[in-house]
Design an enzyme around this catalytic site. Structure first.
Site, PDB file in Angstrom:
ATOM      1  N   GLY A 158     -38.095  -8.965 -42.538  1.00  0.00           N
ATOM      2  CA  GLY A 158     -37.228  -8.073 -41.792  1.00  0.00           C
ATOM      3  C   GLY A 158     -36.748  -6.909 -42.634  1.00  0.00           C
ATOM      4  O   GLY A 158     -36.693  -7.002 -43.863  1.00  0.00           O
TER       5      GLY A 158
ATOM      6  N   GLY B 155     -33.984  -3.434 -42.186  1.00  0.00           N
ATOM      7  CA  GLY B 155     -33.127  -2.638 -41.311  1.00  0.00           C
ATOM      8  C   GLY B 155     -32.125  -1.879 -42.139  1.00  0.00           C
ATOM      9  O   GLY B 155     -32.238  -1.828 -43.366  1.00  0.00           O
ATOM     10  N   THR B 156     -31.154  -1.300 -41.463  1.00  0.00           N
ATOM     11  CA  THR B 156     -30.137  -0.556 -42.196  1.00  0.00           C
ATOM     12  C   THR B 156     -29.323  -1.512 -43.076  1.00  0.00           C
ATOM     13  O   THR B 156     -28.744  -1.117 -44.068  1.00  0.00           O
ATOM     14  CB  THR B 156     -29.169   0.134 -41.233  1.00  0.00           C
ATOM     15  OG1 THR B 156     -28.885  -0.778 -40.189  1.00  0.00           O
ATOM     16  CG2 THR B 156     -29.762   1.393 -40.673  1.00  0.00           C
ATOM     17  N   PHE B 157     -29.298  -2.782 -42.687  1.00  0.00           N
ATOM     18  CA  PHE B 157     -28.502  -3.773 -43.413  1.00  0.00           C
ATOM     19  C   PHE B 157     -29.128  -4.160 -44.744  1.00  0.00           C
ATOM     20  O   PHE B 157     -28.469  -4.635 -45.631  1.00  0.00           O
ATOM     21  CB  PHE B 157     -28.345  -5.019 -42.553  1.00  0.00           C
ATOM     22  CG  PHE B 157     -29.660  -5.564 -42.060  1.00  0.00           C
ATOM     23  CD1 PHE B 157     -30.416  -6.392 -42.853  1.00  0.00           C
ATOM     24  CD2 PHE B 157     -30.135  -5.202 -40.808  1.00  0.00           C
ATOM     25  CE1 PHE B 157     -31.636  -6.871 -42.404  1.00  0.00           C
ATOM     26  CE2 PHE B 157     -31.362  -5.687 -40.358  1.00  0.00           C
ATOM     27  CZ  PHE B 157     -32.111  -6.523 -41.159  1.00  0.00           C
ATOM     28  N   GLY B 158     -30.468  -3.998 -44.855  1.00  0.00           N
ATOM     29  CA  GLY B 158     -31.140  -4.449 -46.057  1.00  0.00           C
ATOM     30  C   GLY B 158     -32.429  -5.176 -45.708  1.00  0.00           C
ATOM     31  O   GLY B 158     -32.963  -5.014 -44.611  1.00  0.00           O
TER      32      GLY B 158
ATOM     33  N   VAL C 227     -34.882  -8.754 -45.450  1.00  0.00           N
ATOM     34  CA  VAL C 227     -34.831 -10.200 -45.263  1.00  0.00           C
ATOM     35  C   VAL C 227     -36.160 -10.796 -45.731  1.00  0.00           C
ATOM     36  O   VAL C 227     -37.225 -10.265 -45.421  1.00  0.00           O
ATOM     37  CB  VAL C 227     -34.584 -10.575 -43.788  1.00  0.00           C
ATOM     38  CG1 VAL C 227     -34.448 -12.077 -43.645  1.00  0.00           C
ATOM     39  CG2 VAL C 227     -33.343  -9.885 -43.260  1.00  0.00           C
TER      40      VAL C 227
ATOM     41  N   LYS D 252     -31.205 -12.815 -47.230  1.00  0.00           N
ATOM     42  CA  LYS D 252     -30.847 -11.478 -46.774  1.00  0.00           C
ATOM     43  C   LYS D 252     -30.097 -10.778 -47.895  1.00  0.00           C
ATOM     44  O   LYS D 252     -29.061 -11.257 -48.350  1.00  0.00           O
ATOM     45  CB  LYS D 252     -29.977 -11.582 -45.522  1.00  0.00           C
ATOM     46  CG  LYS D 252     -29.512 -10.256 -44.977  1.00  0.00           C
ATOM     47  CD  LYS D 252     -28.847 -10.460 -43.641  1.00  0.00           C
ATOM     48  CE  LYS D 252     -28.182  -9.180 -43.173  1.00  0.00           C
ATOM     49  NZ  LYS D 252     -27.569  -9.343 -41.867  1.00  0.00           N
TER      50      LYS D 252
ATOM     51  N   ASP E 248     -24.242  -6.425 -31.843  1.00  0.00           N
ATOM     52  CA  ASP E 248     -25.619  -5.963 -32.032  1.00  0.00           C
ATOM     53  C   ASP E 248     -26.589  -6.908 -31.332  1.00  0.00           C
ATOM     54  O   ASP E 248     -27.538  -7.405 -31.929  1.00  0.00           O
ATOM     55  CB  ASP E 248     -25.956  -5.845 -33.523  1.00  0.00           C
ATOM     56  CG  ASP E 248     -27.186  -4.959 -33.754  1.00  0.00           C
ATOM     57  OD1 ASP E 248     -27.610  -4.278 -32.792  1.00  0.00           O
ATOM     58  OD2 ASP E 248     -27.716  -4.953 -34.870  1.00  0.00           O
TER      59      ASP E 248
END
Lengths: 301, 380
Positions: B27, B29-32, B34, B49, B150
């Site tokens: 994965g 995303g903006t979060f980082g 995975v 994560k 989200d």
């Protein structure tokens, strides 16, 4: 916010007033405490402590740092819950780490920063640095943007991560007693007769006790419900207010709120609170001296 | 206050992430990022994560702190389980800034990955089971005063034994019911555009759990349409699509909507009829399902159905009853993730919390879609 602005915040008159008020509460508590604890056994033990034994240096140090944290929180206009959370973080950290290994003033400032995030009352890192610096260096110019500022900021950011890790990524392990205090007082309001309730500042005093309790690590050793009940009990003793028919009631009022509390425990908490107020009066003059000592620390780094 | 030498800081309170070996990235995303990873000794498979700390101007990200706080609070079979938190060693390579990893239980699939694969077929009973678990999870987090903020198929995970889990609480936060005269002021820059409810698009900051329910409605419809039902390019476009599906947004159907900040400044098509059931009936044959989607996609957040009401809906209590997903999922040994599904990669560029810029219309990509993944919008 420019440097001038934050400077003004740090020593704005209004805030200074609020600050004094909180200490006034404490003063009242102190002068009335003899009436409260007068004949009980704990009080004679307390007298012994006052005259003979000396308060451990570490405890005194933490008391002083919390005082500085409270001042910063008030100047930053943070809620009581946020400053309580900050103090809890501070005490939890030093229950795991040795005070001589870390600069408690940095830990204190960082605890405030972390608490503003945990309690969702976000505050700029820069404001915290400015306010804390100002308290520690009252006679110097406000902190300018420069190497020292960036170094302090860097230290805070690193220290924050360190704090979070030390606390096992769980900066708020338990509830704060504040919400219990409010609920309990709200219930008592309908029990106690209206005249007494309206004339005696019972709530203010109980709230003041609770806030002051963070000067020692009571919050780590006491269930939030118990601390809240003890603060109410203490303030009712101070003002000689009683819950009607409590002496003939099957279940005393404190047990109604929290089943597992005993009167002995309430008295023990109160006695700790009294010790804390004594500690304050004992070394009040030394606070100014401590400021000049930390100043040396900061400039050397 | 003093400044510290970096080298002195040692962290005895947090284990090193090197006890896990990374297998594959699953994965982004903006979060980082995975990763799928395996414990060196126990061989246990987990998901790692990474907490992005690039922007460390304000210290440890408050969003990560919230995510950790919320995940430590929530323990439910339909909410992803946080196992522990690990770190990397601070060294010269990372400028003495060690990273933090959240270690999760591993789930084999995400819903977006499953739906984008035409070999994966859900029976009506299986769809009911998935949605029941989804709403159960939502009900639980809402009971605990947490907003997910989200909801989207990529954040719905499924284990191979048929357990559905809500994941990615990177945008989640605790909420309280507003006191009279004291509206909440939460940020409205949340929820991926395609799943964003109309009240957020109109600038509401005093929102409630209903924002997650809207997302659940979008996801429910997607179980049949197999692709997101409203793929707007901009907030304006998204609102237009919502109006085309759910009817015009007026104070008659939505009390006090005209009080919202952007109600005047955005263009809201007039005279549109609500046709949720009409437009979905070619995909969704079950009348109860249509009725529930219609209720989940209610325009007015105050009257939109709650998770509790939704779980009591006849859809879940009429034949065919919800049935286990294990049998269907056991046919698929390959992990399916949105990130690994080639055709949907583009969506990843769509920032989850950022309203603009939108992804360009993927004409090339949509033309490659299989029959049952044809864009819902195009059909009309």
């Amino acid at each position: 916010m420019s440097i001038e602005d934050s400077h003004q915040t740090a020593c704005g008159h209004q805030k200074k007033l609020t600050f004094c008020c909180s200490y006034q509460t404490r003063f009242i508590c102190y002068t009335q405490k003899m009436a409260v604890a007068g004949p009980s056994a704990t009080s004679s033990g307390l007298q012994d402590k006052l005259t003979k034994s000396f308060i451990p240096t570490i405890k005194r140090l933490h008391f002083k740092v919390v005082q500085y944290m409270m001042e910063a929180c008030i100047k930053l206009q943070l809620d009581s819950t946020t400053s309580a959370s900050a103090c809890t973080i501070y005490h939890r950290f030093f229950s795991r780490c040795q005070a001589q290994d870390y600069d408690p003033y940095l830990i204190g400032a960082t605890a405030i920063y972390l608490a503003t995030k945990v309690e969702e009352q976000f505050c700029k890192l820069r404001d915290i640095i400015n306010v804390c610096y100002r308290i520690l260096h009252p006679n110097e110019k406000p902190l300018e943007i420069g190497k020292l500022y960036w170094d302090l900021r860097d230290s805070m950011v690193h220290c924050e991560l360190f704090l979070i890790r030390t606390l096992g990524f769980n900066p708020r392990a338990s509830d704060l007693p504040h919400k219990y205090l409010v609920h309990y007082l709200k219930s008592l309001q309908s029990w106690i007769d209206r005249d007494t309730w309206n004339t005696v500042p019972l709530c203010d005093l109980a709230w003041g006790f609770l806030r002051d309790s963070y000067h020692v690590d009571l919050c780590l050793r006491t269930k939030p419900q118990h601390l809240a009940i003890a603060c109410i009990y203490f303030s009712m003793e101070v003002y000689c207010v009683q819950v009607p028919y409590n002496d003939v009631a099957k279940i005393p009022w404190w047990k109604v709120f929290c089943e597992d509390i005993k009167l002995v425990r309430i008295e023990a908490i109160i006695s700790e609170l009294i010790d804390m107020y004594d500690m304050e009066t004992k070394f009040k003059p030394s606070i100014a001296a401590s400021n000049s000592r930390t100043k040396g620390k900061l400039t050397s780094s | 206050m003093a400044t510290y030498q970096r080298e002195v800081i040692e962290f005895p309170y947090c284990e090193e992430v090197s006890k896990y070996e990374k297998i594959i990235k699953i994965g982004q995303g903006t979060f980082g990022e995975v990763f799928k990873a395996r414990h060196q000794k126990t061989r246990k498979i987990v998901a790692l994560k990474k907490v992005l700390m690039e922007n460390e101007k304000e210290g440890f990200p408050i969003t990560a702190l919230r995510e950790i706080k919320i995940l430590q609070l929530l323990r439910h079979e339909n909410v992803v389980t946080l196992l522990e938190i690990c770190r990397t060693k601070a060294s010269a390579y990372n400028r003495y800034k060690g990273s933090i990893y959240l270690v999760f239980e591993f789930c084999e699939h995400d819903l977006a990955g499953l739906l984008s694969n035409s070999n994966v077929q859900f029976s009506l009973g299986e769809i009911k089971e998935a949605l029941k678990q989804l709403l159960n999870g939502l009900y639980y987090i809402h009971q605990n005063k947490v907003l997910h903020r989200d909801m989207k198929t990529a954040n719905i995970l499924l284990t191979k034994d048929g357990r559905l889990k809500l994941a990615d609480f990177g945008l989640a936060r605790a909420f309280s019911f507003p006191k009279p005269g004291q509206p909440n002021r939460y940020t409205n820059r949340v929820v991926t555009l395609w799943y964003r409810p109309p009240e957020l698009l109109l600038g509401e900051r005093n929102y409630t759990q209903a924002i997650d329910v809207w997302g659940a409605g979008c996801i429910m419809a997607e179980m049949w349409t197999r692709s997101p039902i409203m793929q707007g390019n901009t907030e304006q476009h998204q609102l237009t699509l919502i109006t085309h599906l759910c009817g015009s947004i007026t104070p008659e159907v939505w009390q006090d909507v005209d009080q919202l900040e952007l109600y005047q400044s955005l263009e809201l098509p007039k005279g549109q009829k609500r046709k949720v059931k009409d437009r979905l009936k070619s995909y969704v044959k079950d009348q109860y399902a249509l009725d529930l989607i219609d209720k989940l996609l209610g325009l007015d957040p105050k009257t939109r159905t709650s998770t509790d009401e939704a779980l009591n809906h006849d859809f879940f209590w009429e034949d065919p009853m919800p049935c286990s997903l294990t049998r269907m999922l056991s046919q698929h040994t390959q992990s399916m993730y949105e990130y690994l599904a080639p055709r949907r990669r583009i969506q990843q560029n769509h920032p989850p919390s950022h309203p603009a810029p939108p992804p360009p219309r993927q004409n090339a990509a949509t033309s490659k879609l299989g029959l049952n993944t044809a864009s819902f919008e195009k059909t009309y």
